[in-house]
Design an enzyme around this catalytic site. Sequence first.
Site, PDB file in Angstrom:
ATOM      1  N   ASN A   1      36.737  43.011  37.193  1.00 15.17           N
ATOM      2  CA  ASN A   1      36.270  44.401  37.170  1.00 15.17           C
ATOM      3  C   ASN A   1      35.928  44.731  35.720  1.00 15.17           C
ATOM      4  O   ASN A   1      36.820  44.951  34.904  1.00 15.17           O
ATOM      5  CB  ASN A   1      37.382  45.331  37.701  1.00 15.17           C
TER       6      ASN A   1
ATOM      7  N   LYS B   1      34.538  47.338  34.519  1.00 13.71           N
ATOM      8  CA  LYS B   1      34.594  48.769  34.152  1.00 13.71           C
ATOM      9  C   LYS B   1      33.323  49.128  33.367  1.00 13.71           C
ATOM     10  O   LYS B   1      32.264  48.584  33.667  1.00 13.71           O
ATOM     11  CB  LYS B   1      35.889  49.077  33.397  1.00 13.71           C
TER      12      LYS B   1
ATOM     13  N   HIS C   1      39.217  53.046  43.125  1.00  8.40           N
ATOM     14  CA  HIS C   1      39.941  52.478  41.979  1.00  8.40           C
ATOM     15  C   HIS C   1      40.782  53.579  41.335  1.00  8.40           C
ATOM     16  O   HIS C   1      40.392  54.747  41.325  1.00  8.40           O
ATOM     17  CB  HIS C   1      38.950  51.890  40.968  1.00  8.40           C
TER      18      HIS C   1
ATOM     19  N   GLU D   1      41.135  54.552  38.399  1.00  7.04           N
ATOM     20  CA  GLU D   1      40.429  55.428  37.446  1.00  7.04           C
ATOM     21  C   GLU D   1      39.559  56.443  38.180  1.00  7.04           C
ATOM     22  O   GLU D   1      39.354  57.557  37.699  1.00  7.04           O
ATOM     23  CB  GLU D   1      39.625  54.568  36.459  1.00  7.04           C
TER      24      GLU D   1
ATOM     25  N   GLU E   1      47.062  47.889  43.225  1.00  4.48           N
ATOM     26  CA  GLU E   1      47.094  48.005  41.769  1.00  4.48           C
ATOM     27  C   GLU E   1      48.034  49.137  41.372  1.00  4.48           C
ATOM     28  O   GLU E   1      47.635  50.315  41.388  1.00  4.48           O
ATOM     29  CB  GLU E   1      45.697  48.310  41.230  1.00  4.48           C
TER      30      GLU E   1
ATOM     31  N   GLY F   1      45.857  48.096  32.697  1.00  7.37           N
ATOM     32  CA  GLY F   1      45.472  48.245  31.297  1.00  7.37           C
ATOM     33  C   GLY F   1      46.644  48.431  30.351  1.00  7.37           C
ATOM     34  O   GLY F   1      46.463  48.820  29.201  1.00  7.37           O
TER      35      GLY F   1
ATOM     36  N   SER G   1      46.991  44.261  34.787  1.00  5.66           N
ATOM     37  CA  SER G   1      47.397  43.383  33.687  1.00  5.66           C
ATOM     38  C   SER G   1      47.536  41.913  34.086  1.00  5.66           C
ATOM     39  O   SER G   1      48.417  41.215  33.580  1.00  5.66           O
ATOM     40  CB  SER G   1      48.681  43.900  33.023  1.00  5.66           C
TER      41      SER G   1
HETATM   42  P1  PGA Z   1      43.589  45.403  33.927  1.00  2.00           P
HETATM   43  O1  PGA Z   1      42.726  46.298  34.967  1.00  2.00           O
HETATM   44  O2  PGA Z   1      43.533  43.991  34.424  1.00  2.00           O
HETATM   45  O3  PGA Z   1      42.876  45.598  32.612  1.00  2.00           O
HETATM   46  O4  PGA Z   1      44.964  45.949  33.955  1.00  2.00           O
HETATM   47  C1  PGA Z   1      42.764  46.043  36.342  1.00  2.00           C
HETATM   48  C2  PGA Z   1      41.891  47.016  37.066  1.00  2.00           C
HETATM   49  O5  PGA Z   1      41.787  48.172  36.648  1.00  2.00           O
HETATM   50  O6  PGA Z   1      41.262  46.675  38.090  1.00  2.00           O
END
Ligand code: PGA
Length: 231
Positions: free
Chosen positions: A10, A12, A88, A90, A156, A162, A195
């Site tokens: 992903n 982003k 997601h 976010e 998630e 993140g 992560s």
């Molecule tokens: P990350 O993000 O691996 O940077 O924690 C995962 C995601 O948001 O899908």
Amino acid sequence: MRKEPIIIGNWKMHKTPAEAVAFIESLECKAHLAVPFPALQAAAQAASRKGIEIGAQNLCEHSAGAFTGEVSADMIVACGASFVLVGHSERRHVYGESDELISAKLKQAIQAKLTPVLCIGETLSERELDKTEEVLKRQLSLGLEGVSGPFMIAYEPVWAIGTGKSASAQMAEQAHVAIRRFLGNKDVPILYGGSVNPSNAQELLKQDNIDGALVGGASLDVKTFTSIIRG
Ligand code: PGA
């Protein structure tokens, strides 16, 4: 025998079309990549020769009309994408997307024959209050209401995204078991995200109910992403 894990990168809000193509040209293994809208078409063209699936990170809950700034499922398909992330963390927490809106988006994706990846997960305070399963159940039942068609789930935990603090393999497996029980369907792939990096990916992917990973930060660099896929 176990199926090969599904690894989705992903990106982003990272990578221009040219950067996306350069990444795909140097990637030498199978993967899924959720790329920004402007890079969709170029990425899908570069990926078509390589067994790499391209997807979008969001879509509109309507099929067409006066929705300035939005992108429909059909437009995403026309760019050559095969899947789309829906709900997601976010989108839920930064842009205030509700379970009902997410469900409408899922239906649009399925109608357009785009495989949705429904993202769910609890916040840290919900976990501390021992509400993880309740939250996951709510997100699944409202998100999947009236939905029929192939889809995937990405678990998630919000606190793991993140932050560098992945859920432990046991913690993730426990949530995946609860999700699987709720779905009552063995054929839905359930991916873990939050992560994931080259040091923790294999332990997570070894779990019986973890069918793949949704990788954010660690998917931006070809070498790092490759080492997650190759194990
Ligand atoms: P990350 O993000 O691996 O940077 O924690 C995962 C995601 O948001 O899908």
